[in-house]
Design a protein around this motif. Structure first.
Motif, PDB file in Angstrom:
ATOM      1  N   MET A 342       3.484 -38.666  23.750  1.00  0.00           N
ATOM      2  CA  MET A 342       4.840 -38.165  23.612  1.00  0.00           C
ATOM      3  C   MET A 342       5.413 -38.715  22.302  1.00  0.00           C
ATOM      4  SD  MET A 342       5.179 -36.293  26.245  1.00  0.00           S
ATOM      5  CE  MET A 342       6.921 -35.947  26.077  1.00  0.00           C
ATOM      6  N   VAL A 343       5.990 -37.826  21.516  1.00  0.00           N
ATOM      7  CA  VAL A 343       6.483 -38.223  20.191  1.00  0.00           C
ATOM      8  C   VAL A 343       7.962 -37.892  20.105  1.00  0.00           C
ATOM      9  CG1 VAL A 343       6.198 -37.940  17.704  1.00  0.00           C
ATOM     10  CG2 VAL A 343       4.214 -37.705  19.215  1.00  0.00           C
ATOM     11  N   LEU A 344       8.767 -38.883  19.629  1.00  0.00           N
ATOM     12  CA  LEU A 344      10.180 -38.667  19.357  1.00  0.00           C
ATOM     13  C   LEU A 344      10.316 -38.185  17.920  1.00  0.00           C
ATOM     14  CD1 LEU A 344      11.598 -41.948  20.951  1.00  0.00           C
ATOM     15  CD2 LEU A 344      11.523 -39.667  21.973  1.00  0.00           C
ATOM     16  N   VAL A 345      10.829 -36.986  17.737  1.00  0.00           N
ATOM     17  CA  VAL A 345      10.976 -36.417  16.404  1.00  0.00           C
ATOM     18  C   VAL A 345      12.262 -36.948  15.771  1.00  0.00           C
ATOM     19  CG1 VAL A 345      11.179 -34.288  15.069  1.00  0.00           C
ATOM     20  CG2 VAL A 345       9.717 -34.374  17.107  1.00  0.00           C
ATOM     21  N   VAL A 346      12.134 -37.449  14.545  1.00  0.00           N
ATOM     22  CA  VAL A 346      13.298 -37.968  13.814  1.00  0.00           C
ATOM     23  C   VAL A 346      13.424 -37.221  12.492  1.00  0.00           C
ATOM     24  CG1 VAL A 346      13.103 -40.227  14.906  1.00  0.00           C
ATOM     25  CG2 VAL A 346      11.929 -39.789  12.733  1.00  0.00           C
ATOM     26  N   ALA A 347      14.567 -37.351  11.895  1.00  0.00           N
ATOM     27  CA  ALA A 347      14.821 -36.658  10.633  1.00  0.00           C
ATOM     28  C   ALA A 347      14.175 -37.403   9.470  1.00  0.00           C
ATOM     29  CB  ALA A 347      16.328 -36.534  10.395  1.00  0.00           C
ATOM     30  N   PHE A 348      13.816 -36.674   8.448  1.00  0.00           N
ATOM     31  CA  PHE A 348      13.302 -37.277   7.227  1.00  0.00           C
ATOM     32  C   PHE A 348      14.432 -38.025   6.514  1.00  0.00           C
ATOM     33  CE2 PHE A 348       9.854 -34.496   8.082  1.00  0.00           C
ATOM     34  CZ  PHE A 348       8.748 -34.980   7.385  1.00  0.00           C
ATOM     35  N   ASP A 349      14.061 -39.120   5.840  1.00  0.00           N
ATOM     36  CA  ASP A 349      15.068 -39.838   5.068  1.00  0.00           C
ATOM     37  C   ASP A 349      15.677 -38.923   4.014  1.00  0.00           C
ATOM     38  OD1 ASP A 349      14.387 -41.987   6.591  1.00  0.00           O
ATOM     39  OD2 ASP A 349      13.037 -42.862   5.094  1.00  0.00           O
ATOM     40  N   ASN A 350      14.831 -38.137   3.425  1.00  0.00           N
ATOM     41  CA  ASN A 350      15.272 -37.165   2.433  1.00  0.00           C
ATOM     42  C   ASN A 350      14.761 -35.802   2.873  1.00  0.00           C
ATOM     43  OD1 ASN A 350      15.977 -35.601   0.268  1.00  0.00           O
ATOM     44  ND2 ASN A 350      14.835 -36.811  -1.273  1.00  0.00           N
TER      45      ASN A 350
END
Length: 387
Positions: A342-350
């Motif tokens: 299971m993977v938590l998707v996060v936003a790119f720094d840029n």
């Protein structure tokens, strides 16, 4: 017709032939209107109901057998389909064991359903119909004995009429006989003729009584049995259909329990029609941000993906995906994946650094253990599915 020497004597055989001839003669006379026929309207209605009952029961039995044949055909088709899926399903695909167990459970349910319908519905009909041929034979026998009774009745009536004529002839012997026989012998001749007439009369009377007794015994028995049998058909039909409906409901309910899970539907079935290709190509590595920037971005991501406290109500949840294929990282900023992670998707720094077909995330197990957002990495989107 029975052969002589196999338990049937010549006298018995001749007697049977004589009975058939007598019955045939009696029926011809009745059809021509020269002899009256014993009729029973109430019994004829019972026989009509019995014939209808036998026809309906036989049709229901035939249709039940056809239904069971169709169930067997469906079972065979289901088994072949399951075997086909098992052959196509590669061992490394997710849910292989679940697919095999589902095929085995399905096969067992089909077998049980076929056996239950056979035991509770078809066997009930077979038992019910098994008694009807014997009753049908007794009805036919009763009809034959009724013809015998009519024949004996008509024969006795004709002898009654002829007896009076014979007595008148005996009282006036022929002149030739009177002249040929001495006076002392004329009395013996008259007595012999009277005895012969009485013997035939008595035999006919006995035959009439015997034929009437046999006919009435069969008639009374059938008059008691036929109405009860006619009423009993309702209970047999109700039990048969209730049993069939109950087993159908149980079968479909149990079959729904062995249907594939959502994971098996969304993963293995999709794999049969779509197998993802290699990950999308990536551009040259991006510049690594300075330690201060990395720490600042990590803090921001930690705030976005932090798990809310149990006592705090929140409707914001991070996007989760599940790995449906293994992925071996080929670069330092990539995330290693195993099937089922299971993977938590996060936003790119840029946001400008995000490549098409790639996501940024951290495994749920890593986050729950270490609360370290720095363990994030990029991974190919087509190796996962949304949860």
């Amino acid at each position: 017709m029975a052969e002589i020497g196999k338990g049937v004597t010549a006298g018995k055989l001749a007697s049977n032939v004589q009975k058939r001839l007598t019955r045939a003669q009696e029926k011809v006379l009745q059809k021509l209107g020269k002899a009256d026929e014993t009729r029973d309207a109430a019994f004829e209605e019972m026989v009509a109901n019995f014939n209808k009952q036998m026809t309906e029961g036989t049709k229901l039995q035939k249709d039940l057998k056809a239904y069971l044949t169709a169930v067997k055909t469906m079972h065979d088709a289901s088994r072949r389909l399951q075997d086909c899926l098992a052959e196509m399903y590669e061992p490394d695909w997710f849910g292989k064991e679940e697919m095999d167990a589902m095929a085995e459970d399905t096969d067992t349910l089909w077998l049980d359903y076929h056996q239950n319908v056979t035991d509770k519905s078809l066997v009930t009909m077979d038992t019910y119909l098994a008694q009807l041929p014997d009753i049908k034979a007794r009805i036919a026998k009763r009809d034959r004995k009724m013809v015998d009774f009519d024949s004996a009745r008509h024969h006795f009536a004709s002898l009654q009429k002829g007896k009076k004529k014979d007595e008148a002839k005996i009282a006036k012997p022929a002149a030739l006989l009177e002249m040929a026989a001495p006076s002392w012998a004329q009395g013996l001749i008259s007595a012999h003729q009277v005895a012969q007439t009485n013997l035939s009369y008595n035999q006919a009377e006995e035959e009439l009584g015997r034929a009437q007794r046999i006919f009435e015994e069969l008639n009374v028995e059938l008059q008691d049995e036929l109405p009860a049998l006619w009423d009993r058909r309702v209970g047999v039909y109700v039990n048969t259909f209730q049993s069939l409906a109950g087993h159908q409901e149980k079968f479909h309910k149990e079959m729904s329990k062995v249907s594939p899970s959502d994971q098996l539907i969304n993963s293995p079935i999709n794999l049969l029609i779509y197998r993802p290709g290699p990950p999308p190509s990536r551009p040259p590595p991006r510049l690594t941000p300075s330690p201060d920037q990395r720490q600042q971005h990590a803090g921001q991501l930690e705030d976005e993906t932090s798990v809310p406290d149990a006592n705090t109500e929140s409707t914001d949840t991070a996007l989760q995906v599940k790995a449906i294929h293994d992925y071996a990282a080929t670069d330092g900023d990539e995330l290693e994946l195993k099937i089922g992670d299971m993977v938590l998707v996060v936003a790119f720094d840029n946001p400008d650094e995000q490549d098409d077909g790639w996501l940024m995330g951290v495994t749920e197990s890593s986050w729950m253990q270490n609360k370290d957002i720095s363990a994030k990495g990029v991974f190919p989107e087509n190796f996962t599915q949304k949860v």
